[in-house]
Design an enzyme around this catalytic site. Structure first.
Site, PDB file in Angstrom:
ATOM      1  N   ASP A 192       0.738  -1.090  -0.128  1.00  0.00           N
ATOM      2  CA  ASP A 192      -0.132  -0.007  -0.045  1.00  0.00           C
ATOM      3  C   ASP A 192       1.061   1.239  -0.069  1.00  0.00           C
ATOM      4  O   ASP A 192       1.958   1.278   0.568  1.00  0.00           O
ATOM      5  CB  ASP A 192      -0.984   0.025   1.370  1.00  0.00           C
ATOM      6  CG  ASP A 192      -2.236   0.849   1.137  1.00  0.00           C
ATOM      7  OD1 ASP A 192      -2.298   1.438  -0.041  1.00  0.00           O
ATOM      8  OD2 ASP A 192      -2.833   1.351   2.109  1.00  0.00           O
ATOM      9  N   GLY A 193       0.225   2.301  -0.656  1.00  0.00           N
ATOM     10  CA  GLY A 193       0.913   3.478  -0.296  1.00  0.00           C
ATOM     11  C   GLY A 193       1.533   4.215  -1.715  1.00  0.00           C
ATOM     12  O   GLY A 193       2.394   5.237  -1.808  1.00  0.00           O
TER      13      GLY A 193
ATOM     14  N   GLY B  29       0.119   5.171  -4.385  1.00  0.00           N
ATOM     15  CA  GLY B  29      -0.369   6.700  -4.721  1.00  0.00           C
ATOM     16  C   GLY B  29       0.074   7.714  -3.904  1.00  0.00           C
ATOM     17  O   GLY B  29       0.474   8.938  -4.755  1.00  0.00           O
TER      18      GLY B  29
ATOM     19  N   TRP C 287       2.995   7.756  -2.239  1.00  0.00           N
ATOM     20  CA  TRP C 287       4.572   8.063  -2.460  1.00  0.00           C
ATOM     21  C   TRP C 287       4.634   8.889  -3.862  1.00  0.00           C
ATOM     22  O   TRP C 287       5.298   9.690  -3.906  1.00  0.00           O
ATOM     23  CB  TRP C 287       4.921   6.594  -2.924  1.00  0.00           C
ATOM     24  CG  TRP C 287       6.504   6.459  -3.264  1.00  0.00           C
ATOM     25  CD1 TRP C 287       7.504   6.388  -2.332  1.00  0.00           C
ATOM     26  CD2 TRP C 287       6.926   6.658  -4.609  1.00  0.00           C
ATOM     27  NE1 TRP C 287       8.667   6.499  -2.853  1.00  0.00           N
ATOM     28  CE2 TRP C 287       8.441   6.615  -4.594  1.00  0.00           C
ATOM     29  CE3 TRP C 287       6.526   6.690  -5.851  1.00  0.00           C
ATOM     30  CZ2 TRP C 287       9.503   6.624  -5.564  1.00  0.00           C
ATOM     31  CZ3 TRP C 287       7.500   7.097  -6.860  1.00  0.00           C
ATOM     32  CH2 TRP C 287       8.734   6.487  -6.741  1.00  0.00           C
TER      33      TRP C 287
ATOM     34  N   ARG D 236      -0.227   8.943  -9.800  1.00  0.00           N
ATOM     35  CA  ARG D 236      -0.433   7.992  -9.028  1.00  0.00           C
ATOM     36  C   ARG D 236       0.354   6.671  -9.815  1.00  0.00           C
ATOM     37  O   ARG D 236       0.978   5.704  -9.162  1.00  0.00           O
ATOM     38  CB  ARG D 236      -1.728   7.584  -8.753  1.00  0.00           C
ATOM     39  CG  ARG D 236      -2.553   8.574  -7.918  1.00  0.00           C
ATOM     40  CD  ARG D 236      -3.879   8.070  -7.922  1.00  0.00           C
ATOM     41  NE  ARG D 236      -4.316   6.693  -7.293  1.00  0.00           N
ATOM     42  CZ  ARG D 236      -4.209   6.474  -6.138  1.00  0.00           C
ATOM     43  NH1 ARG D 236      -3.912   7.262  -5.295  1.00  0.00           N
ATOM     44  NH2 ARG D 236      -3.939   5.032  -5.894  1.00  0.00           N
TER      45      ARG D 236
ATOM     46  N   HIS E 266       2.809   3.128  -8.799  1.00  0.00           N
ATOM     47  CA  HIS E 266       2.601   1.602  -9.092  1.00  0.00           C
ATOM     48  C   HIS E 266       4.009   0.950  -9.948  1.00  0.00           C
ATOM     49  O   HIS E 266       4.397   0.034  -9.660  1.00  0.00           O
ATOM     50  CB  HIS E 266       1.565   1.314  -9.807  1.00  0.00           C
ATOM     51  CG  HIS E 266       0.085   1.707  -9.165  1.00  0.00           C
ATOM     52  ND1 HIS E 266      -0.165   1.350  -8.094  1.00  0.00           N
ATOM     53  CD2 HIS E 266      -0.756   2.421  -9.628  1.00  0.00           C
ATOM     54  CE1 HIS E 266      -1.370   2.045  -7.738  1.00  0.00           C
ATOM     55  NE2 HIS E 266      -1.800   2.719  -8.754  1.00  0.00           N
TER      56      HIS E 266
ATOM     57  N   TRP F  84     -11.274  -2.655  -8.959  1.00  0.00           N
ATOM     58  CA  TRP F  84     -11.881  -2.335 -10.198  1.00  0.00           C
ATOM     59  C   TRP F  84     -12.725  -1.112 -10.300  1.00  0.00           C
ATOM     60  O   TRP F  84     -13.053  -0.542 -11.517  1.00  0.00           O
ATOM     61  CB  TRP F  84     -12.904  -3.617 -10.474  1.00  0.00           C
ATOM     62  CG  TRP F  84     -12.181  -4.868 -10.837  1.00  0.00           C
ATOM     63  CD1 TRP F  84     -12.401  -5.924 -10.180  1.00  0.00           C
ATOM     64  CD2 TRP F  84     -11.342  -5.308 -11.897  1.00  0.00           C
ATOM     65  NE1 TRP F  84     -11.659  -7.034 -10.766  1.00  0.00           N
ATOM     66  CE2 TRP F  84     -11.198  -6.579 -11.687  1.00  0.00           C
ATOM     67  CE3 TRP F  84     -10.961  -4.392 -12.903  1.00  0.00           C
ATOM     68  CZ2 TRP F  84     -10.247  -7.205 -12.664  1.00  0.00           C
ATOM     69  CZ3 TRP F  84     -10.262  -5.124 -13.926  1.00  0.00           C
ATOM     70  CH2 TRP F  84      -9.902  -6.420 -13.885  1.00  0.00           C
TER      71      TRP F  84
ATOM     72  N   LEU G  89      10.744 -20.763  -4.359  1.00  0.00           N
ATOM     73  CA  LEU G  89       9.643 -19.950  -3.768  1.00  0.00           C
ATOM     74  C   LEU G  89       8.499 -19.875  -4.619  1.00  0.00           C
ATOM     75  O   LEU G  89       8.650 -20.097  -5.883  1.00  0.00           O
ATOM     76  CB  LEU G  89      10.297 -18.530  -3.467  1.00  0.00           C
ATOM     77  CG  LEU G  89       9.408 -17.454  -3.107  1.00  0.00           C
ATOM     78  CD1 LEU G  89       8.903 -17.526  -1.867  1.00  0.00           C
ATOM     79  CD2 LEU G  89       9.838 -16.138  -3.501  1.00  0.00           C
TER      80      LEU G  89
ATOM     81  N   ARG H  48       1.907  -4.746   6.033  1.00  0.00           N
ATOM     82  CA  ARG H  48       1.261  -3.842   5.302  1.00  0.00           C
ATOM     83  C   ARG H  48       1.890  -2.484   5.305  1.00  0.00           C
ATOM     84  O   ARG H  48       2.529  -2.277   6.375  1.00  0.00           O
ATOM     85  CB  ARG H  48      -0.274  -3.771   6.140  1.00  0.00           C
ATOM     86  CG  ARG H  48      -0.934  -2.785   5.177  1.00  0.00           C
ATOM     87  CD  ARG H  48      -2.578  -2.572   5.547  1.00  0.00           C
ATOM     88  NE  ARG H  48      -2.788  -1.644   4.699  1.00  0.00           N
ATOM     89  CZ  ARG H  48      -4.208  -1.716   4.214  1.00  0.00           C
ATOM     90  NH1 ARG H  48      -5.018  -2.611   4.475  1.00  0.00           N
ATOM     91  NH2 ARG H  48      -4.616  -0.655   3.294  1.00  0.00           N
TER      92      ARG H  48
ATOM     93  N   ARG I  63      -5.454  -2.004   8.553  1.00  0.00           N
ATOM     94  CA  ARG I  63      -6.704  -2.557   8.082  1.00  0.00           C
ATOM     95  C   ARG I  63      -6.401  -4.070   7.349  1.00  0.00           C
ATOM     96  O   ARG I  63      -5.151  -4.017   6.666  1.00  0.00           O
ATOM     97  CB  ARG I  63      -7.333  -1.857   6.897  1.00  0.00           C
ATOM     98  CG  ARG I  63      -8.147  -0.710   7.429  1.00  0.00           C
ATOM     99  CD  ARG I  63      -8.923  -0.044   6.361  1.00  0.00           C
ATOM    100  NE  ARG I  63      -7.934   0.793   5.072  1.00  0.00           N
ATOM    101  CZ  ARG I  63      -7.771   1.784   5.473  1.00  0.00           C
ATOM    102  NH1 ARG I  63      -7.944   2.542   6.436  1.00  0.00           N
ATOM    103  NH2 ARG I  63      -6.907   2.492   4.447  1.00  0.00           N
ATOM    104  N   ILE I  64      -7.230  -4.845   7.081  1.00  0.00           N
ATOM    105  CA  ILE I  64      -6.861  -6.083   6.397  1.00  0.00           C
ATOM    106  C   ILE I  64      -7.538  -5.854   4.898  1.00  0.00           C
ATOM    107  O   ILE I  64      -6.879  -6.566   4.000  1.00  0.00           O
ATOM    108  CB  ILE I  64      -7.699  -7.317   7.006  1.00  0.00           C
ATOM    109  CG1 ILE I  64      -7.048  -7.565   8.304  1.00  0.00           C
ATOM    110  CG2 ILE I  64      -7.298  -8.403   6.206  1.00  0.00           C
ATOM    111  CD1 ILE I  64      -7.862  -8.641   9.134  1.00  0.00           C
TER     112      ILE I  64
END
Ligand code: FPP
Length: 271
Positions: free
Chosen positions: A37-38, A40, A42, A50, A54, A86, A148, A205, A211-212
């Protein structure tokens, strides 16, 4: 394991020592899950759009995959696109789809050379054909790799997962192929899309949110949380080492008391 390299640069001595230290100081989590997360924020903090966030996030993905493989983590599950994503502006969704196709195309061979197995969970049928084909090709190429497992959660949501499992179980019950008494924790787990892997030991996270966000709702029952303020594009190997170190300092009691856990550990060591 230590020879794994995805970015073409040789592992530094300092890095090798840090990993050795972690391997000796405690257990390496078998399954790591990440809510990246983060991106956007950043990008915004740098005055960019944004999508730049990504794009920069892909470098963090590469670093995280490489370090997990080097440390001997068995499964890494990345929340790359949620069911709810979406509903983002169409241009951002399109940019994320292109980035996904591009990244899978450019990284697959390296994953394969490093014995990494790519898998995906989620409503993959919702993705554009190009994306589905690229993914299917990569999954097929790497499917017998034994290192892995890199699992991408794509158009995934925990509630969707529980719903699809419940639907399948209900069908069996209604056809008389399963009795309601047979519905147990283990049975439900075996109908989730993660049935072939253990529950995550550690969930990370980024960006300081607590948050989950509809990720692996059932599977995270006893997972250790690590939350960092760092935005995903800045989350690199040193941050991952910190997360693993923090995990190693936790006492996982699974509902028991500390004394029971410690006596179990002692029994394991002496047997
Ligand atoms: C969340 O940040 C991030 C995403 C929804 C997408 C994650 C995608 C990548 C890291 C790149 C591609 C990944 C792979 C596996 C190839 P956000 O946009 O919600 O950030 P914000 O909370 O700051 O707005």
């Amino acid at each position: 394991m230590e020879t794994v390299t995805l970015n073409g640069t040789k592992q530094t001595e300092q890095d090798r020592l840090r990993q050795q230290e972690l391997k000796l100081s405690g257990e390496i989590p078998g399954h790591v899950a990440v809510i990246m997360d983060g991106n956007g924020r950043w990008a915004k903090s740098r005055g960019g759009i944004r999508v730049k966030g990504h794009q920069a996030g892909v470098d963090s993905v590469r670093d995280t995959v490489e370090v997990c493989a080097q440390l001997g983590v068995r499964h890494l599950t990345l929340f790359a696109f949620s069911t709810e994503n979406w509903t983002r502006p169409q241009h951002e969704v399109n940019a994320l789809m292109s980035l996904l196709v591009q990244t899978i195309r450019s990284e697959t061979q390296k994953l394969h050379e490093n014995n990494i197995r790519l898998t995906a969970i989620g409503q993959l049928d919702k993705f554009p054909t190009k994306c589905r084909n690229q993914l299917a090709e990569a999954i097929k190429l790497t499917k017998t790799n034994t290192g892995l497992e890199l699992c991408l959660a794509l158009s995934y949501s925990g509630r969707w997962d529980v719903t699809q499992a419940t639907r399948k179980i209900s069908e069996k019950v209604s056809k008389g192929q399963l009795s309601p008494d047979e519905v147990s924790d283990d049975l439900i787990s075996s109908y989730l899309v993660t049935a072939d892997k253990p529950d995550p030991d550690l969930i990370i996270r980024t960006s300081g949110e607590f948050r989950i966000s509809n990720f692996l709702l059932w599977q995270l029952a006893y997972t250790e949380f690590y939350i960092t303020e760092t935005f995903w594009p800045d989350f690199r190997r040193d941050e991952l080492y910190k997360a693993v170190e923090c995990y190693q300092g936790r006492e996982r009691r699974f509902g028991k008391v500390s004394e029971q856990v410690n006596s179990n550990d002692r029994e394991k060591q002496t047997s």
